[in-house]
Design an enzyme around this catalytic site. Structure first.
Site, PDB file in Angstrom:
ATOM      1  N   CYS A 145       0.837  -1.200   0.000  1.00 11.61           N
ATOM      2  CA  CYS A 145       0.000   0.000   0.000  1.00 11.61           C
ATOM      3  C   CYS A 145       0.874   1.253   0.000  1.00 11.61           C
ATOM      4  O   CYS A 145       1.572   1.516  -0.958  1.00 11.61           O
ATOM      5  CB  CYS A 145      -0.975  -0.057   1.183  1.00 11.61           C
ATOM      6  SG  CYS A 145      -2.354   1.092   1.004  1.00 11.61           S
TER       7      CYS A 145
ATOM      8  N   HIS B  48      -3.657  -5.569   0.795  1.00 12.21           N
ATOM      9  CA  HIS B  48      -3.086  -5.881   2.109  1.00 12.21           C
ATOM     10  C   HIS B  48      -3.151  -7.374   2.411  1.00 12.21           C
ATOM     11  O   HIS B  48      -4.087  -7.818   3.090  1.00 12.21           O
ATOM     12  CB  HIS B  48      -3.853  -5.132   3.199  1.00 12.21           C
ATOM     13  CG  HIS B  48      -3.616  -3.661   3.207  1.00 12.21           C
ATOM     14  ND1 HIS B  48      -2.531  -3.084   3.818  1.00 12.21           N
ATOM     15  CD2 HIS B  48      -4.311  -2.638   2.656  1.00 12.21           C
ATOM     16  CE1 HIS B  48      -2.573  -1.771   3.661  1.00 12.21           C
ATOM     17  NE2 HIS B  48      -3.644  -1.474   2.955  1.00 12.21           N
TER      18      HIS B  48
ATOM     19  N   GLU C 217      -1.494  -8.899   4.560  1.00 13.92           N
ATOM     20  CA  GLU C 217      -1.349  -9.067   6.018  1.00 13.92           C
ATOM     21  C   GLU C 217      -2.696  -9.021   6.728  1.00 13.92           C
ATOM     22  O   GLU C 217      -2.812  -9.484   7.859  1.00 13.92           O
ATOM     23  CB  GLU C 217      -0.392  -8.017   6.590  1.00 13.92           C
ATOM     24  CG  GLU C 217      -0.940  -6.597   6.728  1.00 13.92           C
ATOM     25  CD  GLU C 217      -0.857  -5.772   5.451  1.00 13.92           C
ATOM     26  OE1 GLU C 217      -0.758  -6.352   4.354  1.00 13.92           O
ATOM     27  OE2 GLU C 217      -0.931  -4.526   5.556  1.00 13.92           O
TER      28      GLU C 217
END
Lengths: 79, 229
Positions: free
Chosen positions: B86, B203, B205
């Site tokens: 990002c 993302h 994660e």
């Protein structure tokens, strides 16, 4: 010396913000706006007194930080 | 696998990615600050998401010139793998570690939703736990993720297989609706020439917990552990 820097998107790079502003203008009844391109305007107050040196320094600033030359072009004026 | 996560004033996803890294590797990553002039020896450097320097001037532009980025560039040049997510992707692009630029989303809106990505290459440090062509579901949350590059750069990215992920429909097909930001050729993430640097807008994660967002992003962290131990 004072320097002014205009940073604008290069021709051909899509400018959705400029397009949205154009649509808003026509919505307000301003006819005949063929296109809008949006950019940034910066004013720098410089200690340098030599015009050529000031211009060279500001161009270096544009290349390194003020503009992203992948998508933007810049114009420097020294006064 | 020992990882170092670099954060800047305005970073806000560093804890998410540190949790994902630790979950995959069992090793707690170290956290570095933008003013750190040195990065200790590490297997992986991560530049997380957020709004470094308030996104002033251009997203990632200020962070790209901070002291820690000088150290990061030196490490990257010597082959230390670097992952940018990002805002981290925006910073790596501004720093010249990845080609192209990330512009305002075509919709002009901040887009925060789940997207589907097609894994375009499973032969990398970052993607070896996935199959080529596999579709994964992960979130995006950004206003400036509209990837662009000149024709020569795009040709090079395609010819050398440096497009890592594309935005696709759940069945893996390309469609304008599946592209959340207007990125050219639906590009969601790219590698550098040596495939040791990866930048992506989504993302992964935040898709590493079965109770929150699913597990589709975990493959990236598993891949890194596979490759870097």
């Amino acid at each position: 010396m004072k320097a002014t820097v205009h940073v604008t998107l290069k021709p051909g790079v899509l400018d959705p913000q400029g397009q949205a502003i154009g649509h808003a203008l026509s919505g307000l009844g301003f006819a005949g706006v063929n296109s809008v391109r949006m950019g940034k305007f910066l004013e720098l107050d410089l200690a340098e007194t030599d015009k050529a040196k000031a211009e060279a320094a500001v161009k270096a600033m544009c290349e390194k930080l003020l503009a992203n030359t992948v998508i933007e072009s810049y114009r420097v004026e020294i006064r | 696998m020992k990882a170092a996560v670099v954060s800047f004033p305005g970073s806000n996803r560093e804890r998410d990615i540190m949790m994902a890294l630790e979950r995959a590797s069992g090793v707690k990553p170290s956290l570095l600050w933008h003013g750190d002039a040195e990065i200790p020896d590490t297997d992986l450097i991560v530049v997380p998401g957020g709004f470094s320097y308030g996104d002033y001037l251009r997203c990632g532009a200020m962070a790209a010139h901070s002291p820690v980025m000088k150290a990061l560039k030196e490490k990257a040049a010597r082959g230390t793998p670097v992952l940018g997510v990002c805002n981290g992707f925006q910073i790596l692009v501004e720093a010249g570690l990845l080609p192209g630029a990330l512009m305002r989303n075509a919709s002009l809106k901040f887009v925060c939703r789940q997207v589907h990505l097609r894994v375009e290459d499973s032969q990398s440090l970052f993607t070896n736990a996935y199959e080529k062509g596999q579709v994964i579901r992960v979130p995006v949350a950004h206003a400036e993720g509209n990837y662009t590059a000149d024709e020569d750069t795009l040709k090079k990215l395609e010819d050398r297989g440096l497009v890592a992920f594309r935005y696709v429909a759940p069945d893996g097909s390309l469609s304008p609706e599946a592209n959340p930001n207007g990125s050219i050729r639906a590009i969601a993430g790219i590698f550098n020439d040596s495939k040791t640097v990866l930048g992506l807008m989504p993302h992964p994660e935040d898709a590493t917990d079965p109770h929150a967002g699913g597990m589709d992003g975990f493959g990236m962290f598993k891949s890194l552990v596979n490759a870097l131990h």
